[in-house]
Design a protein around this motif. Structure first.
Motif, PDB file in Angstrom:
ATOM      1  N   ASN A   1      36.662  34.905  41.080  1.00 52.66           N
ATOM      2  CA  ASN A   1      37.630  34.507  40.068  1.00 52.66           C
ATOM      3  C   ASN A   1      37.868  33.009  40.182  1.00 52.66           C
ATOM      4  OD1 ASN A   1      39.712  34.124  38.281  1.00 52.66           O
ATOM      5  ND2 ASN A   1      41.195  35.424  39.360  1.00 52.66           N
ATOM      6  N   GLN A   2      37.317  32.236  39.253  1.00 54.09           N
ATOM      7  CA  GLN A   2      37.430  30.791  39.314  1.00 54.09           C
ATOM      8  C   GLN A   2      38.778  30.280  38.799  1.00 54.09           C
ATOM      9  OE1 GLN A   2      35.089  28.683  40.847  1.00 54.09           O
ATOM     10  NE2 GLN A   2      34.487  30.724  41.539  1.00 54.09           N
ATOM     11  N   GLU A   3      39.661  31.197  38.422  1.00 56.75           N
ATOM     12  CA  GLU A   3      40.997  30.796  37.992  1.00 56.75           C
ATOM     13  C   GLU A   3      41.947  30.599  39.180  1.00 56.75           C
ATOM     14  OE1 GLU A   3      42.168  30.163  34.759  1.00 56.75           O
ATOM     15  OE2 GLU A   3      40.006  30.120  34.448  1.00 56.75           O
ATOM     16  N   VAL A   4      41.567  31.095  40.356  1.00 59.19           N
ATOM     17  CA  VAL A   4      42.509  31.090  41.477  1.00 59.19           C
ATOM     18  C   VAL A   4      42.848  29.688  41.959  1.00 59.19           C
ATOM     19  CG1 VAL A   4      41.817  33.376  42.266  1.00 59.19           C
ATOM     20  CG2 VAL A   4      40.651  31.354  43.184  1.00 59.19           C
ATOM     21  N   CYS A   5      42.005  28.690  41.645  1.00 63.40           N
ATOM     22  CA  CYS A   5      42.262  27.336  42.131  1.00 63.40           C
ATOM     23  C   CYS A   5      42.605  26.372  41.005  1.00 63.40           C
ATOM     24  CB  CYS A   5      41.059  26.807  42.914  1.00 63.40           C
ATOM     25  SG  CYS A   5      39.599  26.480  41.885  1.00 63.40           S
ATOM     26  N   ARG A   6      42.830  26.890  39.808  1.00 61.73           N
ATOM     27  CA  ARG A   6      43.030  26.024  38.647  1.00 61.73           C
ATOM     28  C   ARG A   6      44.165  25.034  38.855  1.00 61.73           C
ATOM     29  NH1 ARG A   6      44.657  28.930  33.174  1.00 61.73           N
ATOM     30  NH2 ARG A   6      46.436  29.391  34.519  1.00 61.73           N
ATOM     31  N   ASP A   7      45.244  25.460  39.513  1.00 64.60           N
ATOM     32  CA  ASP A   7      46.407  24.609  39.707  1.00 64.60           C
ATOM     33  C   ASP A   7      46.495  24.027  41.107  1.00 64.60           C
ATOM     34  OD1 ASP A   7      47.261  25.115  37.085  1.00 64.60           O
ATOM     35  OD2 ASP A   7      48.243  26.976  37.710  1.00 64.60           O
ATOM     36  N   ASP A   8      45.427  24.128  41.868  1.00 62.48           N
ATOM     37  CA  ASP A   8      45.445  23.625  43.248  1.00 62.48           C
ATOM     38  C   ASP A   8      44.170  22.836  43.529  1.00 62.48           C
ATOM     39  OD1 ASP A   8      45.732  23.085  45.900  1.00 62.48           O
ATOM     40  OD2 ASP A   8      46.010  25.146  46.558  1.00 62.48           O
ATOM     41  N   PRO A   9      44.187  21.509  43.352  1.00 64.47           N
ATOM     42  CA  PRO A   9      42.974  20.706  43.558  1.00 64.47           C
ATOM     43  C   PRO A   9      42.462  20.720  44.989  1.00 64.47           C
ATOM     44  CG  PRO A   9      44.892  19.301  43.216  1.00 64.47           C
ATOM     45  CD  PRO A   9      45.325  20.691  42.898  1.00 64.47           C
ATOM     46  N   THR A  10      43.320  21.060  45.960  1.00 63.79           N
ATOM     47  CA  THR A  10      42.850  21.097  47.342  1.00 63.79           C
ATOM     48  C   THR A  10      41.877  22.248  47.574  1.00 63.79           C
ATOM     49  OG1 THR A  10      44.693  22.487  48.129  1.00 63.79           O
ATOM     50  CG2 THR A  10      45.029  20.102  48.118  1.00 63.79           C
ATOM     51  N   ARG A  11      41.829  23.212  46.633  1.00 61.56           N
ATOM     52  CA  ARG A  11      40.899  24.333  46.765  1.00 61.56           C
ATOM     53  C   ARG A  11      39.702  24.186  45.835  1.00 61.56           C
ATOM     54  NH1 ARG A  11      43.374  30.040  46.262  1.00 61.56           N
ATOM     55  NH2 ARG A  11      41.164  30.469  46.574  1.00 61.56           N
ATOM     56  N   GLN A  12      39.455  22.995  45.334  1.00 64.54           N
ATOM     57  CA  GLN A  12      38.312  22.737  44.473  1.00 64.54           C
ATOM     58  C   GLN A  12      37.354  21.769  45.156  1.00 64.54           C
ATOM     59  OE1 GLN A  12      39.781  21.311  40.695  1.00 64.54           O
ATOM     60  NE2 GLN A  12      41.358  22.887  40.594  1.00 64.54           N
ATOM     61  N   ARG A  13      36.055  21.999  44.952  1.00 66.36           N
ATOM     62  CA  ARG A  13      35.027  21.075  45.402  1.00 66.36           C
ATOM     63  C   ARG A  13      34.067  20.832  44.244  1.00 66.36           C
ATOM     64  NH1 ARG A  13      38.263  21.676  48.908  1.00 66.36           N
ATOM     65  NH2 ARG A  13      37.941  21.675  51.173  1.00 66.36           N
ATOM     66  N   SER A  14      33.441  19.667  44.239  1.00 65.31           N
ATOM     67  CA  SER A  14      32.522  19.302  43.152  1.00 65.31           C
ATOM     68  C   SER A  14      31.095  19.657  43.555  1.00 65.31           C
ATOM     69  CB  SER A  14      32.648  17.803  42.847  1.00 65.31           C
ATOM     70  OG  SER A  14      33.942  17.510  42.376  1.00 65.31           O
ATOM     71  N   PHE A  15      30.586  20.763  43.040  1.00 63.92           N
ATOM     72  CA  PHE A  15      29.254  21.270  43.366  1.00 63.92           C
ATOM     73  C   PHE A  15      28.194  20.540  42.536  1.00 63.92           C
ATOM     74  CE2 PHE A  15      31.934  24.363  45.166  1.00 63.92           C
ATOM     75  CZ  PHE A  15      31.214  25.312  45.886  1.00 63.92           C
TER      76      PHE A  15
ATOM     77  N   GLY B   1      28.410  17.104  43.476  1.00 63.45           N
ATOM     78  CA  GLY B   1      28.008  16.802  42.111  1.00 63.45           C
ATOM     79  C   GLY B   1      29.200  16.707  41.194  1.00 63.45           C
ATOM     80  N   GLU B   2      29.084  17.291  40.008  1.00 59.68           N
ATOM     81  CA  GLU B   2      30.102  17.118  38.979  1.00 59.68           C
ATOM     82  C   GLU B   2      30.753  18.424  38.513  1.00 59.68           C
ATOM     83  OE1 GLU B   2      31.018  14.145  38.233  1.00 59.68           O
ATOM     84  OE2 GLU B   2      29.420  13.182  39.403  1.00 59.68           O
ATOM     85  N   THR B   3      30.432  19.545  39.150  1.00 53.43           N
ATOM     86  CA  THR B   3      30.970  20.831  38.700  1.00 53.43           C
ATOM     87  C   THR B   3      32.047  21.319  39.655  1.00 53.43           C
ATOM     88  OG1 THR B   3      28.831  21.421  37.728  1.00 53.43           O
ATOM     89  CG2 THR B   3      30.407  23.204  38.085  1.00 53.43           C
ATOM     90  N   PRO B   4      33.347  21.289  39.253  1.00 55.77           N
ATOM     91  CA  PRO B   4      34.416  21.750  40.142  1.00 55.77           C
ATOM     92  C   PRO B   4      34.468  23.275  40.213  1.00 55.77           C
ATOM     93  CG  PRO B   4      35.332  21.042  38.045  1.00 55.77           C
ATOM     94  CD  PRO B   4      33.857  20.752  37.986  1.00 55.77           C
ATOM     95  N   LEU B   5      34.389  23.799  41.431  1.00 52.70           N
ATOM     96  CA  LEU B   5      34.466  25.238  41.649  1.00 52.70           C
ATOM     97  C   LEU B   5      35.440  25.524  42.786  1.00 52.70           C
ATOM     98  CD1 LEU B   5      30.674  26.220  41.410  1.00 52.70           C
ATOM     99  CD2 LEU B   5      32.425  26.481  39.638  1.00 52.70           C
ATOM    100  N   CYS B   6      35.859  26.779  42.875  1.00 54.89           N
ATOM    101  CA  CYS B   6      36.882  27.179  43.840  1.00 54.89           C
ATOM    102  C   CYS B   6      36.283  27.495  45.210  1.00 54.89           C
ATOM    103  CB  CYS B   6      37.632  28.407  43.341  1.00 54.89           C
ATOM    104  SG  CYS B   6      38.571  28.145  41.835  1.00 54.89           S
ATOM    105  N   VAL B   7      37.036  27.145  46.244  1.00 51.15           N
ATOM    106  CA  VAL B   7      36.695  27.499  47.617  1.00 51.15           C
ATOM    107  C   VAL B   7      37.994  27.876  48.338  1.00 51.15           C
ATOM    108  CG1 VAL B   7      34.754  25.886  47.646  1.00 51.15           C
ATOM    109  CG2 VAL B   7      36.980  25.142  48.528  1.00 51.15           C
ATOM    110  N   GLU B   8      37.839  28.430  49.526  1.00 45.27           N
ATOM    111  CA  GLU B   8      38.960  28.510  50.455  1.00 45.27           C
ATOM    112  C   GLU B   8      38.806  27.348  51.427  1.00 45.27           C
ATOM    113  OE1 GLU B   8      41.396  30.366  50.138  1.00 45.27           O
ATOM    114  OE2 GLU B   8      40.798  32.194  49.083  1.00 45.27           O
ATOM    115  N   ASN B   9      39.911  26.825  51.924  1.00 42.86           N
ATOM    116  CA  ASN B   9      39.823  25.654  52.788  1.00 42.86           C
ATOM    117  C   ASN B   9      39.496  25.988  54.235  1.00 42.86           C
ATOM    118  OD1 ASN B   9      40.267  23.585  50.864  1.00 42.86           O
ATOM    119  ND2 ASN B   9      42.440  24.075  50.834  1.00 42.86           N
ATOM    120  N   ALA B  10      39.521  27.249  54.593  1.00 39.41           N
ATOM    121  CA  ALA B  10      39.181  27.644  55.954  1.00 39.41           C
ATOM    122  C   ALA B  10      38.613  29.054  55.938  1.00 39.41           C
ATOM    123  CB  ALA B  10      40.407  27.573  56.863  1.00 39.41           C
ATOM    124  N   GLY B  11      37.688  29.305  56.847  1.00 38.42           N
ATOM    125  CA  GLY B  11      37.135  30.644  56.995  1.00 38.42           C
ATOM    126  C   GLY B  11      36.107  30.983  55.928  1.00 38.42           C
TER     127      GLY B  11
END
Length: 337
Positions: free
Chosen positions: A106-120, A90-100
Motif C-alpha cells: 500500500n503506497q498510501e501509507v507514507c503519503r503524509d510522512d516524507p521520512t518513510r519515502q525514498r527516491s527509487f 532516482g526520481e520515483t518516491p516509494l514507501c519504506v519502513e525506516n528500520a527492519g
C-alpha cells in the motif's frame, strides 16, 4: 550526496531455466548498503526491503521470475560510514519502513510522512532476460566483486579511525596490518583474512560509533511535530532542511556524524486541524517548502519561490552530539478563529 548507479542485466539470463529465474542485487561499491526493491504485485505496486549487502556481496531478493517491465531499486549506505548519507537513487518516491525488514503493498501509507519515502530509480527488465535479472550498485572506481569487498573493509576500518592508506580495493600492507590488528582486537582468527565475520563486526562497530554522534530531535509534546533545521555551511550561509515528522515520544537523527559547529537553528510546527502551532522564540528567518527540502540561505526565499519560517537558535558549544527536545509549552497557541 548521490552516487552514480549502474544497472546491468545478467548475461546468463537467456540460459536460465524457469525454476532458476530470479532478481538479484549486487554491491560493487566500497560501502555496506541497505537495499530495497519495488515491483508490480497483482494490481498493486509493492516495495520490499531492507536487505543488507556487504561490500562485494550479491543477493537474490526476488525468487519469482523477473517479468518484463519496470522495476524500482534503491540503496543507501549504512549510517556508520562517515560523511553525508550516500544513496543510489532516482526520481520515483516509494514507501519504506525506516528500520527492519518490510513488505508493503500500500503506497498510501507514507503519503503524509516524507521520512518513510525514498527516491527509487527505474529498471526496465527486457523479455530477452528470460526471467533472471541483476542490478549492480557501482562507484566511479569500477570495482569488481572482489576489489569491492577489499575496498569495503578499508572504508569500514577508516570509519573506525584505523590507518589503512588509500581506499583502492588492493590488499596492501597498511590494510593488512590494520585488518590483522582489528581481528585480534575482536577475538577473531589471526591474520589479514577477509570473511563475513570480520565485515559484520566492522559494520556493527561503525554503526555503534555513529549512533552516539549527530544532532537529534526528540518529541516530548502530545502531538506529532513536523521539524526542520538550519545548519551553518560557510561564512554567514546556512542550509535549511526538512521535514522530519516526529511522533510523541519518538526521536529522530537529523544530522549524522560528529557535529562541527557550535550552534544550529531549530524549527517545529504542530498541526491542529486547520491551525498550526509554531515553535516560539525564533530569531532568524530561513526558507522552507511544503515538501522535503534543502535550501541555501544565499538567495532570498521569495526569489527561490519558497516560504519563510522563523527558526530558533540553539547553542551546543563544542559537543560532537546534541539533542533538542520539543516540549508542549514551546509552541505558540494557534490564532483565535
Amino acid at each position: 550526496m548521490r552516487f552514480l548507479l549502474a544497472a546491468f542485466a545478467a548475461s546468463l539470463a537467456m540460459a536460465a531455466a524457469p525454476a532458476q529465474a530470479k532478481y538479484s542485487l549486487c554491491n560493487k561499491t566500497s560501502y555496506a548498503l541497505s537495499a530495497a526493491i519495488g515491483y508490480v504485485d497483482g494490481d498493486r505496486l509493492a516495495t520490499r526491503g531492507w536487505w543488507r549487502l556487504r561490500p562485494g556481496q550479491c543477493k537474490v531478493v526476488l525468487t519469482e521470475p523477473a517479468n518484463p517491465g519496470r522495476y524500482f531499486v534503491y540503496a543507501e549506505a549504512i549510517p556508520g560510514h562517515r560523511g553525508p548519507l550516500r544513496s543510489w537513487s532516482g526520481e520515483t518516491p516509494l514507501c519504506v519502513e525506516n528500520a527492519g525488514f518490510f513488505n508493503l503493498r500500500n503506497q498510501e501509507v507514507c503519503r503524509d510522512d516524507p521520512t518513510r519515502q525514498r527516491s527509487f530509480f527505474d529498471v526496465e527488465v527486457t523479455p530477452e532476460a528470460g526471467g533472471t535479472w541483476q542490478t549492480d550498485f557501482a562507484e566511479a572506481s569500477n570495482y569488481t566483486v572482489y576489489s569491492a569487498e577489499v575496498a569495503g573493509v578499508q572504508r569500514l576500518l577508516r570509519d573506525l579511525g584505523k590507518e589503512v592508506g588509500a581506499i583502492d580495493g588492493a590488499l596492501g600492507r597498511d590494510t593488512q596490518r590494520a585488518l590483522a590488528a582489528y581481528r585480534a582486537e575482536k577475538g577473531l582468527s589471526e591474520g589479514a583474512v577477509i570473511d563475513d565475520a570480520v565485515i559484520d563486526a566492522l559494520i556493527e562497530d561503525a554503526n555503534a560509533r555513529e549512533a552516539k554522534l549527530g544532532f537529534f530531535y526528540c518529541n516530548k509534546a502530545s502531538a506529532p511535530v513536523w521539524s526542520a533545521i538550519a545548519e551553518p555551511e560557510k561564512d554567514g550561509v546556512y542550509v535549511s532542511k526538512g521535514w522530519w515528522k516526529i511522533e510523541p515520544g519518538d526521536c529522530a537523527k537529523v544530522i549524522k556524524g560528529a557535529l562541527a559547529h557550535d550552534h544550529f537553528y531549530v524549527y517545529g510546527v504542530i498541526e491542529e486541524g486547520r491551525a498550526e502551532r509554531r515553535l516560539a522564540g525564533g530569531d532568524r528567518t530561513f526558507c522552507v517548502n511544503a515538501v522535503k527540502f534543502a535550501i541555501s540561505s544565499e538567495a532570498a526565499c521569495a526569489d527561490q519561490e519558497y516560504d519563510e519560517a522563523v527558526f530558533r537558535r540553539f547553542e551546543i558549544g563544542a559537543a560532537p552530539s546534541a539533542t533538542f527536545d520539543f516540549v508542549e509549552d514551546m509552541f505558540v497557541a494557534p490564532p483565535a478563529q
